[in-house]
Design an enzyme around this catalytic site. Structure first.
Site, short mmCIF file in Angstrom:
data_model
loop_
_atom_site.label_atom_id
_atom_site.label_comp_id
_atom_site.label_asym_id
_atom_site.label_seq_id
_atom_site.Cartn_x
_atom_site.Cartn_y
_atom_site.Cartn_z
N ASP A 143 0.85 -1.18 0.00
CA ASP A 143 0.00 0.00 0.00
C ASP A 143 0.89 1.24 0.00
O ASP A 143 2.11 1.16 -0.20
CB ASP A 143 -0.95 -0.02 1.20
CG ASP A 143 -0.22 -0.15 2.53
OD1 ASP A 143 1.02 0.05 2.54
OD2 ASP A 143 -0.87 -0.45 3.54
N CYS A 168 4.17 1.69 2.12
CA CYS A 168 5.16 0.66 1.86
C CYS A 168 6.57 1.07 2.27
O CYS A 168 7.26 0.35 2.98
CB CYS A 168 5.12 0.29 0.38
SG CYS A 168 6.27 -1.00 -0.08
N HIS A 208 7.50 0.58 -4.89
CA HIS A 208 7.25 -0.49 -3.94
C HIS A 208 8.58 -1.03 -3.43
O HIS A 208 9.50 -1.27 -4.22
CB HIS A 208 6.45 -1.62 -4.59
CG HIS A 208 6.14 -2.74 -3.66
ND1 HIS A 208 5.25 -2.63 -2.63
CD2 HIS A 208 6.64 -4.00 -3.58
CE1 HIS A 208 5.19 -3.77 -1.96
NE2 HIS A 208 6.03 -4.61 -2.52
#
Length: 458
Positions: free
Chosen positions: A226, A229, A438
């Site tokens: 999300d 992260c 990410h």
């Protein structure tokens, strides 16, 4: 049609009476003898004879006084049509009821019986019964809290008890360890081959990056993907590797920061899991509570006797609930405090790291207030940390964040430090990213596998 009856003794009289009815007229018996014949038609009973005779006398009086009101053919048709339509509707409903109940052999008898008794309600009852049976099936489906970024083949499978036929979808409620925001360790090279199977230039480049990473680490833990992260991966590594509580994380220092930031944090955005306590707790008090929680968890991690014990502590903390998200909001507060401090130094003409000029050169963050409202407050909700904000995170924690950027393999930017001016005097934690958005966590020692020759070629 009135009380007229056709005498059975005289066919001609019947024809005349019918003809009179069709033309709107009336055929009235001419004498009392005919009334007697009519009375005989009613089984010869005295009461019927009196009724029939009275009818004849009334008819004669009607003729003497004027025309007798007798229904015409159109009136008769108007009365018969609705009755026929109602019967057809009842027959259609009876046929539908027979089809619903599966009665194929006795359909005609059911239709005849329902034409007199009304439509059966058995079909309605069966439909309701089916709907009631379908209801609990939907209620039995639990709400899974699995990471949405996992592949279908990675979701845990388990037996599910069913009272009926096999369902179209099985959902297994996760165990406590399955709810951890970091997945279990997986071999780096196995993960690389599974996730980047293609022969495209990007797939080949990412595999080369994982190959270089495997020379330093043996395993990888995927982080819940999300917008928290970057914060989540950094804090996990900090808590799982810290052996000493930093000097800056002291009660006096936290209290001073909160007082200075009180004018900025009044409208702080919290995730839905972070609810204010009952009473008069405001945003500043809630953030102070999360800062104290961060201090306590950091102190607990430092007090662990081994790395394995620290890992177990992190597994309990990173469960996606208020505790974890409260700690991440505390990190954001630390970033804001450091941003205010650096901005003040800039205005006073002091020396600041280069990233500060980039941080405040943006039109959307020319001061701490706009930085908070347009950038930092969105982290965890609609956006993650940008590269320049990763430098700020490192300064907030006084920790060097070493990131392996796999898509930059075989370049000078493959390994980037946030920040890069305290690599010697600040503790260091390692992250890995494939796209600068990410972040995952590399862990463990390299397993000593040989590097494929095709990946060694640049």
């Amino acid at each position: 049609m009135g009380n007229w009856c056709c005498p059975a003794a005289s066919p001609c009289d019947n024809v005349e009476e019918i003809s009179g009815l069709l033309h709107g007229g009336a055929k009235v018996p001419a004498s009392s003898s005919e009334c007697g014949e009519v009375a005989g038609f009613h089984n010869g009973s005295e009461e019927d004879s009196e009724v029939s005779q009275n009818s004849c006398e009334q008819a004669k009086e009607g003729i003497q006084g004027g025309l007798v009101e007798v229904p015409s053919l159109e009136d008769l048709l108007d009365e018969e049509v609705p009755e026929t339509k109602e019967q057809e509707d009842e027959e259609m409903e009876s046929a539908a009821a027979g089809a619903m109940t599966g009665d194929e052999t006795g359909g005609e008898e059911v239709q005849k019986r329902e034409a007199h008794q009304g439509p059966s309600t058995s079909a309605d009852l069966e439909v309701l019964q089916v709907r009631e049976e379908d209801g609990p099936a939907g209620e039995d489906l639990g709400v899974s809290e699995e990471d949405l970024y996992r592949g279908a083949e990675e979701l845990p499978q388990g037996p599910v008890k069913h009272a009926g036929p096999e369902p179209l979808l099985e959902i297994t409620l996760p165990k406590v360890e399955d709810r951890c925001s970091l997945e279990p360790m997986v071999d780096i090279m196995s993960y690389s081959e599974r996730e980047w199977k293609g022969n495209t230039a990007k797939s080949t480049l990412i595999r080369k990056g994982y190959t270089e990473l495997s020379q330093r680490f043996g395993s990888l833990r995927r982080v819940r993907g999300d917008n928290y992260c970057a914060l989540r991966a950094t804090l996990f590594q900090v808590l799982s590797t810290s052996t000493q509580l930093p000097d800056w994380l002291q009660d006096e220092h936290i209290s001073t920061w909160l007082e200075e930031l009180e004018s900025l944090i009044g409208q702080w955005m919290f995730p839905s899991e972070c609810r204010q306590r009952e009473g008069s707790e405001d945003a500043a008090q809630q953030l102070k509570r999360y800062m104290e929680l961060l201090q306590n968890r950091w102190q607990a991690a430092v007090g662990c006797s081994s790395a394995e014990e620290r890992q177990r502590l992190c597994e309990r903390v990173f469960q996606g609930g208020e505790e974890e998200l409260g700690l991440l909001e505390a990190l954001k507060l630390l970033m804001l405090g450091r941003a205010v401090e650096l901005h003040t130094t800039m205005q006073e003409g002091g020396d600041v790291p280069v990233f500060c000029w980039l941080l405040y050169a943006r039109d959307s963050s020319d001061c701490p207030r706009s930085f908070l409202s347009n950038h930092l407050s969105q982290v965890g909700f609609s956006g993650g940390l940008e590269q320049v904000e990763m430098f700020l995170l490192g300064y907030a924690l006084q920790c060097t964040i070493q990131v392996y950027r796999l898509y930059m393999a075989h370049t000078e930017e493959f390994v980037t430090y946030f920040p890069d001016d305290h690599k010697e005097d600040w503790p260091c934690v390692c992250l890995v990213t494939e796209d600068d958005r990410h972040y995952n966590v590399p862990v463990g020692q390299p397993n000593g596998l040989q590097v494929p020759e095709d990946l060694n070629a640049s």
